[in-house]
Design a protein around this motif. Structure first.
Motif, short mmCIF file in Angstrom:
data_model
loop_
_atom_site.label_atom_id
_atom_site.label_comp_id
_atom_site.label_asym_id
_atom_site.label_seq_id
_atom_site.Cartn_x
_atom_site.Cartn_y
_atom_site.Cartn_z
N LYS A 107 0.75 -1.58 0.34
CA LYS A 107 0.01 -0.05 0.07
C LYS A 107 0.72 1.10 -0.22
O LYS A 107 0.39 2.16 -0.32
CB LYS A 107 -0.77 -0.34 1.37
N VAL A 147 -8.16 5.81 9.11
CA VAL A 147 -8.35 4.53 8.18
C VAL A 147 -6.84 4.33 8.39
O VAL A 147 -5.71 5.14 8.20
CB VAL A 147 -8.97 5.31 7.05
N LYS A 149 -4.00 0.82 7.10
CA LYS A 149 -3.77 -0.25 6.31
C LYS A 149 -2.27 -0.40 6.51
O LYS A 149 -1.70 -0.05 6.76
CB LYS A 149 -3.80 0.87 4.88
N VAL A 159 -7.57 -3.59 6.68
CA VAL A 159 -7.68 -2.19 5.75
C VAL A 159 -8.87 -1.87 7.35
O VAL A 159 -9.93 -2.73 7.90
CB VAL A 159 -8.62 -1.52 5.26
N ILE A 161 -11.24 0.53 10.30
CA ILE A 161 -11.40 1.96 9.78
C ILE A 161 -12.57 2.30 11.01
O ILE A 161 -13.30 1.46 11.52
CB ILE A 161 -12.17 2.41 8.81
N GLU A 191 -4.60 7.14 6.77
CA GLU A 191 -4.84 7.98 5.55
C GLU A 191 -5.86 8.91 6.13
O GLU A 191 -6.75 8.50 6.22
CB GLU A 191 -4.65 7.61 3.48
N GLU A 192 -6.04 9.49 5.33
CA GLU A 192 -7.00 10.56 5.71
C GLU A 192 -8.78 9.71 4.95
O GLU A 192 -8.47 8.91 3.64
CB GLU A 192 -7.09 11.85 4.45
N PHE A 193 -9.89 10.23 5.78
CA PHE A 193 -10.61 8.90 5.13
C PHE A 193 -12.04 10.12 4.13
O PHE A 193 -11.81 11.51 3.67
CB PHE A 193 -11.54 9.23 6.03
N LEU A 194 -12.26 9.31 3.11
CA LEU A 194 -13.34 9.70 2.33
C LEU A 194 -14.39 9.23 2.41
O LEU A 194 -14.57 8.73 2.40
CB LEU A 194 -12.36 9.13 0.83
N GLU A 198 -18.38 4.07 -3.80
CA GLU A 198 -17.47 3.58 -4.30
C GLU A 198 -17.57 3.10 -5.07
O GLU A 198 -18.92 2.95 -6.45
CB GLU A 198 -16.93 2.12 -3.22
N LYS A 220 -19.68 -5.44 -0.76
CA LYS A 220 -18.12 -5.95 0.35
C LYS A 220 -19.06 -6.62 1.31
O LYS A 220 -18.23 -7.73 1.99
CB LYS A 220 -16.99 -5.07 0.08
N ILE A 279 -12.87 6.00 -5.20
CA ILE A 279 -14.45 6.89 -4.03
C ILE A 279 -14.36 7.85 -5.22
O ILE A 279 -13.55 8.88 -5.45
CB ILE A 279 -13.78 6.76 -2.78
N ILE A 288 -8.94 5.01 -4.02
CA ILE A 288 -8.85 4.23 -3.18
C ILE A 288 -7.16 3.68 -3.10
O ILE A 288 -6.93 2.81 -1.87
CB ILE A 288 -9.66 3.75 -2.25
N GLU A 289 -7.00 2.25 -3.67
CA GLU A 289 -6.45 1.29 -4.61
C GLU A 289 -6.18 0.88 -5.95
O GLU A 289 -7.67 0.66 -6.27
CB GLU A 289 -7.17 -0.23 -3.04
P1 AMP Z 1 -8.88 -1.63 0.49
O1 AMP Z 1 -8.74 -2.82 1.00
O2 AMP Z 1 -7.61 -0.27 0.38
O3 AMP Z 1 -9.68 -0.92 -0.76
O4 AMP Z 1 -9.92 -0.52 1.57
C1 AMP Z 1 -11.07 -1.78 2.29
C2 AMP Z 1 -12.01 -0.46 1.53
O5 AMP Z 1 -11.88 0.86 3.34
C3 AMP Z 1 -12.45 0.34 0.95
O6 AMP Z 1 -13.14 -0.96 -0.07
C4 AMP Z 1 -12.72 1.36 1.34
O7 AMP Z 1 -14.01 0.79 1.85
C5 AMP Z 1 -12.34 1.56 2.61
N1 AMP Z 1 -11.40 2.47 1.94
C6 AMP Z 1 -9.90 2.36 2.03
N2 AMP Z 1 -9.24 3.25 1.81
C7 AMP Z 1 -10.44 4.52 1.89
C8 AMP Z 1 -10.64 6.31 2.43
N3 AMP Z 1 -9.62 6.67 2.42
N4 AMP Z 1 -11.54 6.74 3.13
C9 AMP Z 1 -12.76 5.76 3.45
N5 AMP Z 1 -12.50 4.67 3.04
C10 AMP Z 1 -11.15 4.00 2.78
#
Ligand code: AMP
Ligand code: GLY
Length: 424
Positions: A107, A147, A149, A159, A161, A191-194, A198, A220, A279, A288-289
């Motif tokens: 990440k 958040v 990770k 991840v 939250i 990281e900052e929450f967005l 999605e 999910k 997002i 986000i990824e």
């Molecule tokens: P990821 O494995 O990075 O996809 O993260 C898993 C889930 O966490 C994502 O599908 C989002 O729902 C949530 N997520 C990850 N990063 C953020 C972020 N910066 N802000 C808000 N939600 C996030």
């Protein structure tokens, strides 16, 4: 052409379904596969990360194309293993090199890549056990939710939250000092929450040219109303109805082009899929990824919408001539509903007989966790079957999938009945 697909899920059954339709495909193998792939291809009992065994099989069968489904073999370098081996290097491998796969494997690397190439994403900092105290201080400067990770691959669980600052500090400590996710959490990205909705965009690239595949949205969480634990995905819809031309234009300009250009500038060999998790915040897209493979169950809605010959497209990817491939799409909406074993994503029972396949009408049934046991098809995983249908819109497509889901049966079968709830 003789083709080998690596993997065992609904994604790989969908790849097999699509590749088998091509007149260019003379023989198809799936390793290890499932009961669904066994009906249209030959299953081979190989581990997807056992490169030596894969090599022996590829040479014995004179395989000409290798399609890599899951991320593990990519992150472990299967593409480089083929490229560096005299006997294997002419095999067309669909999947990025190890350096490319690091976009999913780390990440922190993904965030650095986005920073270097100015790709919009949430602000972040990363920490190790040594900088744990600095990490806690950084959390104090942020607004909730927090958040966290894990840097490495953590089977989709890395991840967190969290709404509470003290809890976030404690979890940061658990990840860094107590190795909550093993080596995967030796580093943690905060990281900052967005706050937004999605969606996922899928790109196929030869490292230079790219094609944008249909968008998709997956569900999910295990529970209705997007509640409960995260799963691999309980269903998906393609295209995403709220993506208009304006948003897609921004995604292509700011994210897809910059990502492919970034790969090129860094001389990264990348012949495969880029699955971009986004997002949308006030009609602005943020990454986000990155995943370096197709999604599951997104594949079950994206690939059936591709009308063009997929073997042909993959050949062009391998030759670095993706610009010459045509990508014709089915304009209808597709939706898939995942039937799972009760208890998933925690403990669940296996070996339950699945019946009703012959009653399904007007949907495509993709197998995920299934196997053949003494002539019967039984469950062998948490996610068992994906039922995909087409419709003029997502409601019509989902209705058909739900009608056919009811005709399938296994003991303790569960599925979400509210897919699409957030779209109307
Ligand atoms: P990821 O494995 O990075 O996809 O993260 C898993 C889930 O966490 C994502 O599908 C989002 O729902 C949530 N997520 C990850 N990063 C953020 C972020 N910066 N802000 C808000 N939600 C996030
Ligand atoms: N459905 C999410 C994934 O494949 O990662």
């Amino acid at each position: 052409m003789k083709i080998l697909i690596l993997g065992a899920g609904g994604r790989e059954h969908t790849f097999a379904y699509k590749l088998a339709q091509s007149p260019k495909c003379s023989q198809l193998f799936v390793a290890p596969g499932n009961a669904g792939t066994a009906e249209i291809a030959e299953n081979i009992d190989l581990k997807v990360t056992d490169f030596k065994a894969i090599k022996d099989f590829v040479l014995k069968e004179k395989i000409e194309m290798l399609v890599v489904g899951p991320e593990d073999p990519l992150v472990e370098g299967i593409t480089d293993f083929f490229a560096e081996d005299e006997a294997l290097k002419q095999v067309k491998v669909i999947g990025p090199s190890k350096r490319g796969a690091l976009l999913e494997g780390s990440k922190e690397r993904a965030k650095e890549f986005m920073a270097i190439h100015k790709i919009p994403t949430a602000a972040y900092e990363s920490f190790t056990e040594k900088s744990l105290e600095a990490g806690k201080k950084f959390l104090e400067t942020l607004k909730p939710p927090y958040v966290l990770k894990a840097d490495g691959l953590a089977a989709g669980k890395g991840v967190l939250i969290l709404n509470d600052l003290e809890e976030a500090k404690q979890e940061l400590q658990n990840m860094l000092a107590e190795k909550k996710f093993g080596a995967a959490s030796a580093k943690v990205v905060i990281e900052e929450f967005l706050d937004g909705i999605e969606l996922s965009v899928f790109v196929l690239t030869d490292g230079k040219n790219y094609k944008i595949l249909p968008t998709a949205k997956d569900y999910k969480r295990i529970g209705e109303g997007d509640t409960g634990l995260n799963t691999g995905g309980m269903g998906a819809i393609s295209p995403v109805p709220f993506v208009d031309d304006e948003l897609m234009g921004k995604i292509e300009e700011r994210i897809v082009k910059t990502t492919v250009k970034g790969l090129q500038e860094e001389n990264i060999d990348y012949k495969g899929f880029i699955f971009i998790g986004l997002i949308k915040v006030d009609n602005e897209p943020y990454v986000i990824e990155y995943n370096v493979r197709m999604g599951d169950p997104e594949t079950e809605v994206v690939l059936p919408r591709i009308k063009s010959d997929l073997v042909d497209i993959f050949e062009k990817v391998s030759e670095g001539k993706l610009n010459e491939a045509s990508l014709e799409l089915d304009e209808r909406t597709s939706a898939t509903v995942m039937l799972v074993s009760e208890g998933y994503p925690e403990a669940y029972e296996k070996s339950k007989e699945i019946t009703g396949f012959d009653k399904v009408e007007g949907s495509i049934v993709f197998h995920a966790g299934t196997k053949n046991e003494g002539g019967k098809i039984v469950t062998s995983g948490g996610r068992v079957i994906a039922v995909t249908s087409f419709g003029k819109d997502y409601k019509e497509a989902l209705k058909k999938s739900y009608q056919n889901a009811e005709k399938l049966h296994f003991d303790k079968m569960y599925y979400r009945k509210d897919l699409g709830f957030d779209l109307s």
